[in-house]
Enzyme design. Sequence first.
Site, mmCIF file in Angstrom:
data_model
loop_
_atom_site.group_PDB
_atom_site.id
_atom_site.type_symbol
_atom_site.label_atom_id
_atom_site.label_comp_id
_atom_site.label_asym_id
_atom_site.label_seq_id
_atom_site.Cartn_x
_atom_site.Cartn_y
_atom_site.Cartn_z
ATOM 1 N N LYS A 82 0.807 -1.212 0.000
ATOM 2 C CA LYS A 82 0.000 0.000 0.000
ATOM 3 C C LYS A 82 0.844 1.268 0.000
ATOM 4 O O LYS A 82 0.471 2.298 0.553
ATOM 5 C CB LYS A 82 -0.993 0.025 1.180
ATOM 6 C CG LYS A 82 -1.767 -1.266 1.411
ATOM 7 C CD LYS A 82 -2.197 -1.957 0.128
ATOM 8 C CE LYS A 82 -3.138 -1.137 -0.733
ATOM 9 N NZ LYS A 82 -3.433 -1.839 -2.030
ATOM 10 N N GLY A 84 1.949 2.576 -3.018
ATOM 11 C CA GLY A 84 1.971 3.010 -4.409
ATOM 12 C C GLY A 84 2.576 1.976 -5.332
ATOM 13 O O GLY A 84 3.096 2.320 -6.399
ATOM 14 N N THR A 86 1.338 -0.378 -7.367
ATOM 15 C CA THR A 86 0.790 -0.499 -8.722
ATOM 16 C C THR A 86 1.283 0.639 -9.606
ATOM 17 O O THR A 86 1.636 0.422 -10.779
ATOM 18 C CB THR A 86 -0.752 -0.498 -8.670
ATOM 19 O OG1 THR A 86 -1.195 -1.431 -7.681
ATOM 20 C CG2 THR A 86 -1.342 -0.890 -10.016
ATOM 21 N N TRP A 87 1.330 1.830 -9.055
ATOM 22 C CA TRP A 87 1.740 3.013 -9.822
ATOM 23 C C TRP A 87 3.220 2.947 -10.195
ATOM 24 O O TRP A 87 3.588 3.175 -11.352
ATOM 25 C CB TRP A 87 1.437 4.272 -9.013
ATOM 26 C CG TRP A 87 1.714 5.555 -9.745
ATOM 27 C CD1 TRP A 87 1.381 5.852 -11.038
ATOM 28 C CD2 TRP A 87 2.383 6.712 -9.224
ATOM 29 N NE1 TRP A 87 1.784 7.137 -11.359
ATOM 30 C CE2 TRP A 87 2.401 7.678 -10.256
ATOM 31 C CE3 TRP A 87 2.934 7.026 -7.982
ATOM 32 C CZ2 TRP A 87 2.962 8.944 -10.090
ATOM 33 C CZ3 TRP A 87 3.495 8.291 -7.819
ATOM 34 C CH2 TRP A 87 3.512 9.225 -8.854
ATOM 35 N N HIS A 146 7.396 -7.547 -2.170
ATOM 36 C CA HIS A 146 7.218 -6.764 -0.941
ATOM 37 C C HIS A 146 8.255 -7.168 0.110
ATOM 38 O O HIS A 146 8.276 -6.603 1.203
ATOM 39 C CB HIS A 146 5.824 -7.001 -0.351
ATOM 40 C CG HIS A 146 4.708 -6.360 -1.128
ATOM 41 N ND1 HIS A 146 4.761 -5.054 -1.590
ATOM 42 C CD2 HIS A 146 3.494 -6.844 -1.499
ATOM 43 C CE1 HIS A 146 3.626 -4.770 -2.214
ATOM 44 N NE2 HIS A 146 2.852 -5.827 -2.184
ATOM 45 N N ARG A 168 6.185 5.326 1.447
ATOM 46 C CA ARG A 168 5.092 6.291 1.558
ATOM 47 C C ARG A 168 4.864 6.638 3.019
ATOM 48 O O ARG A 168 5.173 5.841 3.915
ATOM 49 C CB ARG A 168 3.825 5.666 0.958
ATOM 50 C CG ARG A 168 2.651 6.605 0.788
ATOM 51 C CD ARG A 168 1.494 5.842 0.157
ATOM 52 N NE ARG A 168 0.468 6.731 -0.357
ATOM 53 C CZ ARG A 168 -0.606 6.328 -1.021
ATOM 54 N NH1 ARG A 168 -0.782 5.034 -1.255
ATOM 55 N NH2 ARG A 168 -1.495 7.197 -1.449
ATOM 56 N N ARG A 298 -7.488 3.625 -5.398
ATOM 57 C CA ARG A 298 -8.373 4.466 -4.619
ATOM 58 C C ARG A 298 -8.263 5.881 -5.178
ATOM 59 O O ARG A 298 -8.532 6.095 -6.335
ATOM 60 C CB ARG A 298 -8.001 4.388 -3.129
ATOM 61 C CG ARG A 298 -9.105 4.890 -2.212
ATOM 62 C CD ARG A 298 -8.896 4.458 -0.762
ATOM 63 N NE ARG A 298 -9.759 5.242 0.095
ATOM 64 C CZ ARG A 298 -9.364 6.324 0.742
ATOM 65 N NH1 ARG A 298 -8.102 6.727 0.679
ATOM 66 N NH2 ARG A 298 -10.218 7.009 1.471
ATOM 67 N N GLY A 300 -5.352 7.946 -4.523
ATOM 68 C CA GLY A 300 -3.951 8.264 -4.759
ATOM 69 C C GLY A 300 -3.502 9.584 -4.163
ATOM 70 O O GLY A 300 -2.437 10.105 -4.515
#
Length: 332
Positions: A82, A84, A86-87, A146, A168, A298, A300
């Site tokens: 969580k 980021g 995917t981005w 991860h 993040r 979501r 972002g």
Amino acid sequence: MSKTEDKERKNDHMAHLADRYKDKLTTLPDKKVPLFGSLYMYQGFWYKCNKLQNIFSIESLLLAQETFKAHPADIYVTTFPKSGTTWIKSLVFATVNRTRYKNNTFSTHPLSRSNPHKCVPFIETELYRNTPNYPDEHSPRLLSTHTCYTSLPQTIVDCGCRIVYMCRNPKDVLVYFFHFLSKMRNKYQIPEIKLEDLFETFANGSIMYGPYWDHVKGYYKASIKHPTRILFLTYEDMTRDTANGVKRLAEFLGVPFTKEEEVYGSVDDIVRLCSLENLKDVDKDGLSHGIPNETFYREGKIGDWANHLTSEMIETLDQITKENFLGLNISF
């Protein structure tokens, strides 16, 4: 091989793994966590076991450490969940492969047809495939995980390949984790999730791949020691100035943008291609790792934690972060 046969093979493989490592698990510290079930401590971090056929398990990590072979030309995208993921996968894929797909229209680019998790697959998922998404002859191979730095397969650490790590703000990680798990409730029959409970779990480090702060510190310190091999990014910096972040990414990965590319808008094209607005509509009804693709997206936004966390939660997380990152150049 059909999808049904592939699924059956994967399930058989996972069942075999559970048996193969069951004795190892008895030697590891474990605890019951209400939101995650049984977690096992391995090399300083918490992992799930694969009793529920969870690909992202302690067994998969042990298998990767034993059998995964890295190549010097490989590129690995690493994150705490969580953060980021995917981005940053989409940005790395688009940047590295921009020449390969330069003649594709926007609508025919792989990232406009497939979720980034399929374009940059997890090491863990590749362990179960007869035919990996990135066969050995494809170079560079783009893969992700991860897993914390100290538990990476040794061949990744030793072979000289490049690693891109993005972290993040922990407060946003917590909030996005909460919304992700909430979306998963119906599919996996997860009991009702309360933010207060997840906060306690997150703050004391008893979360998958946690503690969060140790995960970040591991990659940060490794990036200081090996700056040409490990690029340490923050979601916040990449969001505030994505174009310069993409150029920095390209430079690090050995594929810098030419002046001509910049003049013709190649950087801006990648930023647009990898925007949340584009990615969230790609194969939105499809699945990645058995999870609906729409679940990975979501808003972002930076700082959404302010809309969800109490002042006591904020104060606690800020204090833990201050203590853990003291003396380190990590800020959000």
